[in-house]
Design an enzyme around this catalytic site. Structure first.
Site, PDB file in Angstrom:
ATOM      1  N   LYS A  53      94.610  69.591  12.127  1.00  0.00           N
ATOM      2  CA  LYS A  53      95.526  69.769  13.288  1.00  0.00           C
ATOM      3  C   LYS A  53      95.742  68.880  14.224  1.00  0.00           C
ATOM      4  O   LYS A  53      97.180  68.877  14.452  1.00  0.00           O
ATOM      5  CB  LYS A  53      94.496  70.660  14.312  1.00  0.00           C
ATOM      6  CG  LYS A  53      94.412  72.170  14.080  1.00  0.00           C
ATOM      7  CD  LYS A  53      93.330  72.779  14.992  1.00  0.00           C
ATOM      8  CE  LYS A  53      93.082  74.290  14.284  1.00  0.00           C
ATOM      9  NZ  LYS A  53      91.607  74.960  14.736  1.00  0.00           N
ATOM     10  N   GLN A  97      87.360  74.037  19.501  1.00  0.00           N
ATOM     11  CA  GLN A  97      87.065  74.485  18.273  1.00  0.00           C
ATOM     12  C   GLN A  97      85.828  75.206  18.137  1.00  0.00           C
ATOM     13  O   GLN A  97      84.867  74.946  18.669  1.00  0.00           O
ATOM     14  CB  GLN A  97      86.847  73.336  17.304  1.00  0.00           C
ATOM     15  CG  GLN A  97      86.998  73.814  15.709  1.00  0.00           C
ATOM     16  CD  GLN A  97      88.107  74.512  15.116  1.00  0.00           C
ATOM     17  OE1 GLN A  97      89.256  73.936  15.552  1.00  0.00           O
ATOM     18  NE2 GLN A  97      87.972  74.939  13.882  1.00  0.00           N
ATOM     19  N   ASP A 120      95.654  78.693  21.989  1.00  0.00           N
ATOM     20  CA  ASP A 120      94.969  79.504  20.829  1.00  0.00           C
ATOM     21  C   ASP A 120      94.984  81.116  21.206  1.00  0.00           C
ATOM     22  O   ASP A 120      94.932  81.884  20.131  1.00  0.00           O
ATOM     23  CB  ASP A 120      93.177  79.170  21.019  1.00  0.00           C
ATOM     24  CG  ASP A 120      92.817  78.454  19.919  1.00  0.00           C
ATOM     25  OD1 ASP A 120      93.408  78.443  18.613  1.00  0.00           O
ATOM     26  OD2 ASP A 120      91.688  77.766  20.221  1.00  0.00           O
TER      27      ASP A 120
HETATM   28  N1  LIG Z   1      89.538  77.435  18.371  1.00  0.00           N
HETATM   29  C1  LIG Z   1      89.682  77.685  17.441  1.00  0.00           C
HETATM   30  N2  LIG Z   1      91.051  77.830  16.917  1.00  0.00           N
HETATM   31  C2  LIG Z   1      91.186  78.271  15.457  1.00  0.00           C
HETATM   32  O1  LIG Z   1      92.459  78.396  15.176  1.00  0.00           O
HETATM   33  C3  LIG Z   1      90.010  78.176  14.790  1.00  0.00           C
HETATM   34  C4  LIG Z   1      88.992  77.911  15.246  1.00  0.00           C
HETATM   35  N3  LIG Z   1      88.757  77.632  16.573  1.00  0.00           N
HETATM   36  N4  LIG Z   1      87.781  77.821  14.360  1.00  0.00           N
HETATM   37  C5  LIG Z   1      88.043  77.921  12.749  1.00  0.00           C
HETATM   38  C6  LIG Z   1      89.265  78.832  12.465  1.00  0.00           C
HETATM   39  C7  LIG Z   1      89.777  78.612  11.114  1.00  0.00           C
HETATM   40  N5  LIG Z   1      91.144  78.022  11.295  1.00  0.00           N
HETATM   41  C8  LIG Z   1      91.725  77.475  10.355  1.00  0.00           C
HETATM   42  C9  LIG Z   1      92.926  76.847  10.291  1.00  0.00           C
HETATM   43  C10 LIG Z   1      93.601  76.054   9.307  1.00  0.00           C
HETATM   44  C11 LIG Z   1      93.142  76.351   8.061  1.00  0.00           C
HETATM   45  C12 LIG Z   1      93.912  75.835   6.840  1.00  0.00           C
HETATM   46  O2  LIG Z   1      94.695  74.786   7.050  1.00  0.00           O
HETATM   47  N6  LIG Z   1      93.300  75.764   5.580  1.00  0.00           N
HETATM   48  C13 LIG Z   1      93.951  75.460   4.453  1.00  0.00           C
HETATM   49  C14 LIG Z   1      93.078  74.573   3.565  1.00  0.00           C
HETATM   50  C15 LIG Z   1      92.176  73.804   4.470  1.00  0.00           C
HETATM   51  C16 LIG Z   1      91.026  73.104   3.629  1.00  0.00           C
HETATM   52  O3  LIG Z   1      91.442  72.433   2.245  1.00  0.00           O
HETATM   53  O4  LIG Z   1      89.828  73.331   3.659  1.00  0.00           O
HETATM   54  C17 LIG Z   1      94.699  76.304   3.579  1.00  0.00           C
HETATM   55  O5  LIG Z   1      94.269  77.370   3.721  1.00  0.00           O
HETATM   56  O6  LIG Z   1      95.763  76.089   2.908  1.00  0.00           O
HETATM   57  C18 LIG Z   1      92.066  77.176   7.813  1.00  0.00           C
HETATM   58  C19 LIG Z   1      91.392  77.498   8.740  1.00  0.00           C
HETATM   59  C20 LIG Z   1      91.195  77.707  12.588  1.00  0.00           C
HETATM   60  N7  LIG Z   1      90.521  78.181  13.539  1.00  0.00           N
END
Ligand SMILES: Nc1nc(=O)c2c([nH]1)NC[C@@H]1CN(c3ccc(C(=O)N[C@@H](CCC(=O)O)C(=O)O)cc3)C=[N+]21
Ligand SMILES: NC(=O)C1=CN([C@@H]2O[C@H](COP(=O)(O)OP(=O)(O)OC[C@H]3O[C@@H](n4cnc5c(N)ncnc54)[C@H](OP(=O)(O)O)[C@@H]3O)[C@@H](O)[C@H]2O)C=CC1
Ligand SMILES: [Mg+2]
Length: 286
Positions: A53, A97, A120
């Site tokens: 992020k 987070q 968020d």
């Molecule tokens: N306040 C809060 N806001 C959130 O938006 C929030 C949170 N807490 N807690 C956890 C979850 C999960 N989440 C993700 C965001 C991006 C990827 C992401 O970029 N994933 C990549 C891969 C990342 C990797 O390689 O591990 C993809 O799917 O291609 C994943 C999961 C946001 N969250």
């Protein structure tokens, strides 16, 4: 039949380029947009997400402030940090987070964020705005899923049946409401659903947001359906995978999102979009 891929990574890059243009315009007026990301504890997955992020902000010209705190931080200390960020005019978005350590009440912390900075979309005011169709920040993950549907010409879902698997406050429920607002007929499934396959086989659009591998398999999908995979799991080899049996389902579906490279990058892009919207609003009112 082999499904077409909805490339979330490519779409997110496009959105981030647009975000960079908007950020530059604000910065030129001395009003650079700013996002604060607060991380408590040392959850390894959270470390990765938070880093992604912050990197995305930097690339888009959005000022980012990462605040990392020890897992022993008290709830009162965290609430005091949020209060300071609420009152900081250089910060337009606040993201705490999740998950938070057990001794901290996440609900209390989320409600302490100013709704004007709730990028968020988790605050009860933002959730309520979505319910009644008022303007407010949309939760980034379902918002990103809607952008993916829009990218394949499915902005209006009139006449379509959408089935959402999962009913969390941060993904499943807001997803169902956004699909409803786009005129879909919506079914929401969860752990108490008697026959999940009977529901999903009727769907033109399926969104899987459970957190378990292979929740959706080929026999549960109507030929040609659009399948969006929100899940983030690890397989036996430790590789990232979604809730959908991708290899099986891609032979039946019309469209499918990959993991990684699907919903995850879109979530981050929508976070930047929400932060810009907040900063643009603040710039107008001063
Ligand atoms: N306040 C809060 N806001 C959130 O938006 C929030 C949170 N807490 N807690 C956890 C979850 C999960 N989440 C993700 C965001 C991006 C990827 C992401 O970029 N994933 C990549 C891969 C990342 C990797 O390689 O591990 C993809 O799917 O291609 C994943 C999961 C946001 N969250
Ligand atoms: N890519 C991204 O940007 C993001 C990905 N995620 C990922 O999405 C997934 C879901 O996240 P989140 O909504 O927070 O998870 P939650 O654990 O809060 O919710 C999971 C939901 O799935 C339901 N469920 C559990 N088992 C089944 C089953 N066998 N059949 C049908 N429904 C079931 C639960 O039902 P019940 O309510 O009855 O318990 C619950 O509603 C996770 O893998 C998470 O990591 C999350 C956020 C962002
Ligand atoms: Mg807690």
């Amino acid at each position: 039949m082999t499904a077409q891929l909805i490339d979330g990574l490519a779409l997110s890059k496009q959105l981030r380029t647009e975000a960079a243009t908007r950020a530059a315009a604000l910065t030129a007026k001395g009003k650079q947009p700013g996002l604060a990301v607060v991380l408590v504890g040392d959850n390894p997955a959270s470390q990765v997400y938070v880093r992604n992020k912050v990197k995305a902000c930097e690339e888009a010209g959005i000022h980012s402030r990462l605040e990392k705190y020890d897992a022993a931080m008290t709830e009162a200390e965290l609430l005091a940090r949020v209060d300071a960020l609420n009152n900081d005019p250089t910060i337009h978005g606040i993201l705490v987070q999740l998950p938070l350590p057990k001794h901290i009440d996440d609900h209390k912390v989320i409600e302490s964020i100013s709704p004007a900075k709730d990028v968020d979309g988790f605050h009860v005011a933002s959730a309520g705005a979505l319910v009644v169709g008022e303007p407010g920040f949309k939760a980034c993950t379902p918002y990103g899923c809607m952008k993916m549907l829009e990218s394949i010409g499915m902005k209006d879902l009139k006449g379509k049946h959408a089935v959402v698997i999962g009913r969390s406050n941060i993904v499943g429920k807001p997803m169902a409401l956004m699909l409803l607002a786009a005129n879909a007929t919506v079914t929401v499934c969860h752990s108490g659903t008697a026959d999940l396959g009977a529901m999903t086989r009727q769907a033109d659009v399926i969104v899987a947001a459970v957190g378990k591998r292979n929740v959706l398999t080929a026999g549960m999908v109507k030929p040609g359906a659009v399948v969006i995979d929100v899940g983030m799991n690890r397989n036996d080899e430790g590789k990232l995978c979604g809730d959908v049996d991708f290899d099986g389902v891609k032979e039946v579906a019309g469209w499918i999102t990959p993991v990684p490279g699907g919903v995850g990058p879109m979530t981050i892009a929508m976070l930047l979009v929400n932060t810009l919207e907040s900063a643009e609003r603040a710039a107008k009112s001063t």
